[in-house]
Design a protein around this motif. Structure first.
Motif, PDB file in Angstrom:
ATOM      1  N   SER A 162       4.478 -13.158   6.323  1.00 36.08           N
ATOM      2  CA  SER A 162       3.062 -13.120   6.700  1.00 36.08           C
ATOM      3  C   SER A 162       2.648 -11.703   7.089  1.00 36.08           C
ATOM      4  N   PHE A 163       3.233 -10.735   6.447  1.00 39.91           N
ATOM      5  CA  PHE A 163       2.856  -9.354   6.705  1.00 39.91           C
ATOM      6  C   PHE A 163       2.890  -8.570   5.403  1.00 39.91           C
ATOM      7  N   ILE A 164       2.277  -7.410   5.435  1.00 36.92           N
ATOM      8  CA  ILE A 164       2.265  -6.558   4.251  1.00 36.92           C
ATOM      9  C   ILE A 164       3.147  -5.339   4.509  1.00 36.92           C
ATOM     10  N   THR A 165       3.586  -4.741   3.442  1.00 34.13           N
ATOM     11  CA  THR A 165       4.455  -3.578   3.566  1.00 34.13           C
ATOM     12  C   THR A 165       3.820  -2.377   2.887  1.00 34.13           C
ATOM     13  N   GLY A 166       4.198  -1.220   3.364  1.00 36.87           N
ATOM     14  CA  GLY A 166       3.690   0.003   2.776  1.00 36.87           C
ATOM     15  C   GLY A 166       4.754   1.075   2.783  1.00 36.87           C
ATOM     16  N   GLU A 167       4.477   2.125   2.093  1.00 37.80           N
ATOM     17  CA  GLU A 167       5.374   3.276   2.075  1.00 37.80           C
ATOM     18  C   GLU A 167       4.560   4.547   2.112  1.00 37.80           C
ATOM     19  N   ALA A 168       5.173   5.612   2.599  1.00 42.92           N
ATOM     20  CA  ALA A 168       4.488   6.898   2.710  1.00 42.92           C
ATOM     21  C   ALA A 168       5.326   7.987   2.062  1.00 42.92           C
ATOM     22  N   THR A 169       4.810   8.530   0.991  1.00 38.38           N
ATOM     23  CA  THR A 169       5.402   9.696   0.341  1.00 38.38           C
ATOM     24  C   THR A 169       4.250  10.655   0.072  1.00 38.38           C
ATOM     25  N   ILE A 225      11.919  -1.856  -4.650  1.00 34.14           N
ATOM     26  CA  ILE A 225      11.697  -3.018  -3.796  1.00 34.14           C
ATOM     27  C   ILE A 225      12.746  -3.114  -2.695  1.00 34.14           C
ATOM     28  N   LYS A 226      13.937  -2.623  -2.936  1.00 30.15           N
ATOM     29  CA  LYS A 226      14.998  -2.678  -1.925  1.00 30.15           C
ATOM     30  C   LYS A 226      14.643  -1.917  -0.657  1.00 30.15           C
ATOM     31  N   ASN A 227      13.672  -1.035  -0.711  1.00 29.39           N
ATOM     32  CA  ASN A 227      13.252  -0.267   0.460  1.00 29.39           C
ATOM     33  C   ASN A 227      12.301  -1.025   1.373  1.00 29.39           C
ATOM     34  N   PHE A 228      11.847  -2.194   0.954  1.00 28.13           N
ATOM     35  CA  PHE A 228      10.858  -2.948   1.705  1.00 28.13           C
ATOM     36  C   PHE A 228      11.496  -4.103   2.461  1.00 28.13           C
ATOM     37  N   PRO A 229      11.395  -4.108   3.779  1.00 25.59           N
ATOM     38  CA  PRO A 229      11.995  -5.185   4.582  1.00 25.59           C
ATOM     39  C   PRO A 229      11.485  -6.569   4.214  1.00 25.59           C
ATOM     40  N   ALA A 230      10.224  -6.715   3.879  1.00 27.02           N
ATOM     41  CA  ALA A 230       9.671  -8.033   3.549  1.00 27.02           C
ATOM     42  C   ALA A 230      10.381  -8.643   2.353  1.00 27.02           C
ATOM     43  N   PHE A 268       0.834  -1.175   0.000  1.00 28.77           N
ATOM     44  CA  PHE A 268       0.000   0.000   0.000  1.00 28.77           C
ATOM     45  C   PHE A 268       0.880   1.241   0.000  1.00 28.77           C
ATOM     46  N   ILE A 269       0.292   2.332  -0.413  1.00 34.12           N
ATOM     47  CA  ILE A 269       0.994   3.610  -0.456  1.00 34.12           C
ATOM     48  C   ILE A 269       0.161   4.646   0.285  1.00 34.12           C
ATOM     49  N   ILE A 270       0.825   5.417   1.130  1.00 35.54           N
ATOM     50  CA  ILE A 270       0.183   6.516   1.835  1.00 35.54           C
ATOM     51  C   ILE A 270       0.624   7.813   1.174  1.00 35.54           C
ATOM     52  N   ALA A 271      -0.335   8.613   0.767  1.00 38.22           N
ATOM     53  CA  ALA A 271      -0.065   9.931   0.190  1.00 38.22           C
ATOM     54  C   ALA A 271      -0.947  10.931   0.931  1.00 38.22           C
ATOM     55  N   GLY A 272      -0.638  12.197   0.792  1.00 36.71           N
ATOM     56  CA  GLY A 272      -1.499  13.164   1.457  1.00 36.71           C
ATOM     57  C   GLY A 272      -0.977  14.573   1.394  1.00 36.71           C
ATOM     58  N   CYS A 273      -1.795  15.457   1.870  1.00 35.20           N
ATOM     59  CA  CYS A 273      -1.441  16.873   1.919  1.00 35.20           C
ATOM     60  C   CYS A 273      -0.408  17.116   3.016  1.00 35.20           C
ATOM     61  N   GLN A 274       0.289  18.239   2.915  1.00 33.02           N
ATOM     62  CA  GLN A 274       1.204  18.630   3.979  1.00 33.02           C
ATOM     63  C   GLN A 274       0.413  18.824   5.262  1.00 33.02           C
ATOM     64  N   LYS A 275       0.998  18.403   6.351  1.00 36.51           N
ATOM     65  CA  LYS A 275       0.403  18.547   7.681  1.00 36.51           C
ATOM     66  C   LYS A 275      -0.931  17.806   7.820  1.00 36.51           C
ATOM     67  N   ALA A 276      -1.111  16.747   7.039  1.00 36.88           N
ATOM     68  CA  ALA A 276      -2.354  15.970   7.116  1.00 36.88           C
ATOM     69  C   ALA A 276      -2.215  14.753   8.025  1.00 36.88           C
ATOM     70  N   GLY A 277      -1.023  14.507   8.558  1.00 39.03           N
ATOM     71  CA  GLY A 277      -0.844  13.405   9.493  1.00 39.03           C
ATOM     72  C   GLY A 277      -0.232  12.149   8.914  1.00 39.03           C
ATOM     73  N   THR A 278       0.425  12.258   7.768  1.00 41.39           N
ATOM     74  CA  THR A 278       1.009  11.058   7.157  1.00 41.39           C
ATOM     75  C   THR A 278       2.115  10.454   8.020  1.00 41.39           C
ATOM     76  N   THR A 279       2.885  11.281   8.700  1.00 39.34           N
ATOM     77  CA  THR A 279       3.975  10.765   9.530  1.00 39.34           C
ATOM     78  C   THR A 279       3.437   9.969  10.709  1.00 39.34           C
ATOM     79  N   ILE A 280       2.496  10.526  11.438  1.00 34.23           N
ATOM     80  CA  ILE A 280       1.945   9.818  12.593  1.00 34.23           C
ATOM     81  C   ILE A 280       1.141   8.606  12.143  1.00 34.23           C
ATOM     82  N   ILE A 306       2.056  -5.583   9.726  1.00 39.01           N
ATOM     83  CA  ILE A 306       2.349  -4.499   8.780  1.00 39.01           C
ATOM     84  C   ILE A 306       3.735  -3.951   9.079  1.00 39.01           C
ATOM     85  N   THR A 307       4.485  -3.684   8.049  1.00 36.79           N
ATOM     86  CA  THR A 307       5.769  -3.022   8.208  1.00 36.79           C
ATOM     87  C   THR A 307       5.904  -1.952   7.132  1.00 36.79           C
TER      88      THR A 307
END
Length: 105
Positions: free
Chosen positions: A68-75, A51-56, A1-13, A24-25
């Motif tokens: 047995s887990f899924i991976t995601g990234e946030a940009t 793909i090298k950025n994903f621990p799984a 999965f990929i997390i995207a969003g506006c600035q200051k929308a809470g993507t980091t937390i 999930i990792t």
């Protein structure tokens, strides 16, 4: 999965909290900016660097069973980049997108 969003929308937390789930990792670092930095023509070899950025993926490459887990990234910037949207669609048309927005006040 990929997390995207506006600035200051809470993507980091949101990334930090979802990463607490045992199945999930997240990528080793936030804001990879892979899809917004790609140049055309796209090549599947480009995906190896992503793909090298994903621990799984490390477990799969070491010959172990599928994790047995899924991976995601946030940009967050992916939400503002038409190039990123096109590249995500090209490489991973079935990926799940989580988009965070906020009230502008």
């Amino acid at each position: 999965f990929i997390i995207a969003g506006c600035q200051k929308a809470g993507t980091t937390i949101f990334s930090a909290l979802i990463n607490l789930h045992p199945n999930i990792t997240m990528t080793s670092r936030k804001e990879i900016h892979f899809f917004d930095n790609l140049k055309k023509p796209y090549n599947m070899k480009n995906l190896d660097n992503y793909i090298k950025n994903f621990p799984a993926q490390k477990f799969v490459n070491n010959g172990m069973t599928t994790p047995s887990f899924i991976t995601g990234e946030a940009t967050p910037y992916y939400i503002a980049s038409s190039d990123a949207c096109e590249a995500i669609s090209f490489f991973m048309p079935n990926t799940k997108l989580i988009v965070l927005v906020r009230d502008p006040v």
